[in-house]
Design an enzyme around this catalytic site. Structure first.
Site, PDB file in Angstrom:
ATOM      1  CE  LYS A 221      -4.284  -2.159   1.312  1.00  0.00           C
ATOM      2  NZ  LYS A 221      -5.263  -2.524   2.322  1.00  0.00           N
TER       3      LYS A 221
ATOM      4  NE  ARG B  89      -6.766  -9.133   0.438  1.00  0.00           N
ATOM      5  CZ  ARG B  89      -6.361  -8.354  -0.558  1.00  0.00           C
ATOM      6  NH1 ARG B  89      -5.423  -7.462  -0.345  1.00  0.00           N
ATOM      7  NH2 ARG B  89      -6.892  -8.485  -1.759  1.00  0.00           N
TER       8      ARG B  89
HETATM    9  N1  PMM Z   1      -7.083  -4.493   0.805  1.00  0.00           N
HETATM   10  C1  PMM Z   1      -7.392  -4.584  -0.505  1.00  0.00           C
HETATM   11  C2  PMM Z   1      -8.336  -5.535  -0.956  1.00  0.00           C
HETATM   12  N2  PMM Z   1      -8.937  -6.371  -0.093  1.00  0.00           N
HETATM   13  N3  PMM Z   1      -9.253  -7.153   2.101  1.00  0.00           N
HETATM   14  C3  PMM Z   1      -8.980  -7.075   3.407  1.00  0.00           C
HETATM   15  N4  PMM Z   1      -9.594  -7.904   4.281  1.00  0.00           N
HETATM   16  N5  PMM Z   1      -8.082  -6.172   3.905  1.00  0.00           N
HETATM   17  C4  PMM Z   1      -7.428  -5.292   3.098  1.00  0.00           C
HETATM   18  O1  PMM Z   1      -6.643  -4.474   3.606  1.00  0.00           O
HETATM   19  C5  PMM Z   1      -7.711  -5.333   1.690  1.00  0.00           C
HETATM   20  C6  PMM Z   1      -8.643  -6.296   1.231  1.00  0.00           C
HETATM   21  C7  PMM Z   1      -6.729  -3.671  -1.495  1.00  0.00           C
HETATM   22  O2  PMM Z   1      -5.538  -4.188  -1.977  1.00  0.00           O
HETATM   23  P1  PMM Z   1      -5.319  -4.967  -3.408  1.00  0.00           P
HETATM   24  O3  PMM Z   1      -5.988  -4.150  -4.476  1.00  0.00           O
HETATM   25  O4  PMM Z   1      -3.858  -4.976  -3.556  1.00  0.00           O
HETATM   26  O5  PMM Z   1      -5.851  -6.336  -3.311  1.00  0.00           O
END
Ligand code: PMM
Length: 269
Positions: A210, A246
């Protein structure tokens, strides 16, 4: 110490900020997921809709078309799968295809049918702190005490979900780093994870790649350079008692969690 789980990110989207949509095609997404499992992922988080700041919504049919075949294939191979979706219809189809966790970044706020579907499915459910869709996330990033407000807003979601029939022991909470949060909010939430842990539910931390981590690196550094700070956050999250992290790059987080475990147990392995 209980083992912190690694949730590997499998984005089946053409526009995710962190991997440039390289895994759009189902076969490529499956191959990537298998690599993540090989590298030590405990769970594979399959998503078909980008939540990057400013991202447009994906049509429901398109989201389904992206995630269901990937989930069916991975679950069919005995791998543990979660579905990253804000839509009840997608969540229901994903569970039917073998997903054991619904990862809803809106904690049920984006789709009023979600709580009921989560309850009926019996799946575990990640409720992430969320204040609104990506197109207006920045204007919603206002807090007097971010840890207390995120805790209280998550507690309200827990109440609503439990009232809709979701069993409390199915719930996992997530601070929602970067979602209606500026860098200082993310850091304060990480420093005060104990405040969220006070709700008595397992915590998932999603810091991977991020922007607030990129801000620690030299200007113009490629997104992959965020994997090292991500792995450090993974180790520190484990130290703070997180249920899971994650991440995109499972290999580096695997090493970081092994180091954290050796440190905590006072012995190697
Ligand atoms: N961040 C993203 C997408 N899904 N789910 C959870 N539970 N927590 C998060 O911080 C989260 C998520 C955004 O990141 P990406 O686009 O790289 O998947």
């Amino acid at each position: 110490m209980t083992e912190t789980l690694i949730m590997g990110v499998v984005n089946v989207t053409p526009d995710s900020f962190s991997d440039g949509g390289r895994w759009f095609d189902a076969d490529a997404a499956i191959a990537h997921a298998l690599e993540l499992a090989e590298a030590g992922a405990d769970l594979l988080d399959v998503g078909g809709e980008s939540t990057r700041p400013g991202a447009a919504r994906v049509e429901p049919e398109e989201e389904l078309r992206r995630v269901v075949p990937v989930i069916r294939e991975l679950a069919g191979r005995g791998l543990r799968v979660s579905v990253d979706t804000m839509r009840a219809t997608t969540a229901a189809a994903a569970v039917e295809a073998g997903a054991e966790i619904i990862n809803d970044v809106s904690a049920g706020l984006a789709d009023e049918a979600m709580a009921r579907i989560a309850a009926e499915s019996g799946a575990r459910y990640v409720a992430m702190h969320w204040r609104g869709h990506s197109d207006r996330m920045d204007e919603l990033a206002r807090y007097a005490d971010v840890a207390a407000e995120v805790r209280d807003e998550l507690a309200a979601r827990v109440d609503a979900l439990v009232a809709a029939g979701v069993a409390p022991d199915r719930l996992i909470l997530d601070p929602g780093l970067g979602f209606a949060k500026r860098a200082e909010h993310n850091w304060e939430l990480l420093a005060r994870l104990d405040v969220l842990a006070g709700l008595g539910l397992p915590l998932l931390v999603g810091a991977s790649r991020k922007r607030f981590l990129g801000a620690l690196l030299p200007e113009g550094a490629p997104v992959e350079d965020r994997d090292l700070p991500t792995a450090v956050v993974s180790a520190l999250s484990a130290q703070a008692g997180a249920w899971g992290v994650r991440v995109h790059d499972v290999r580096s987080t695997r090493v970081a969690l092994d180091v954290a475990r050796a440190w905590q147990s006072g012995r190697r392995g």
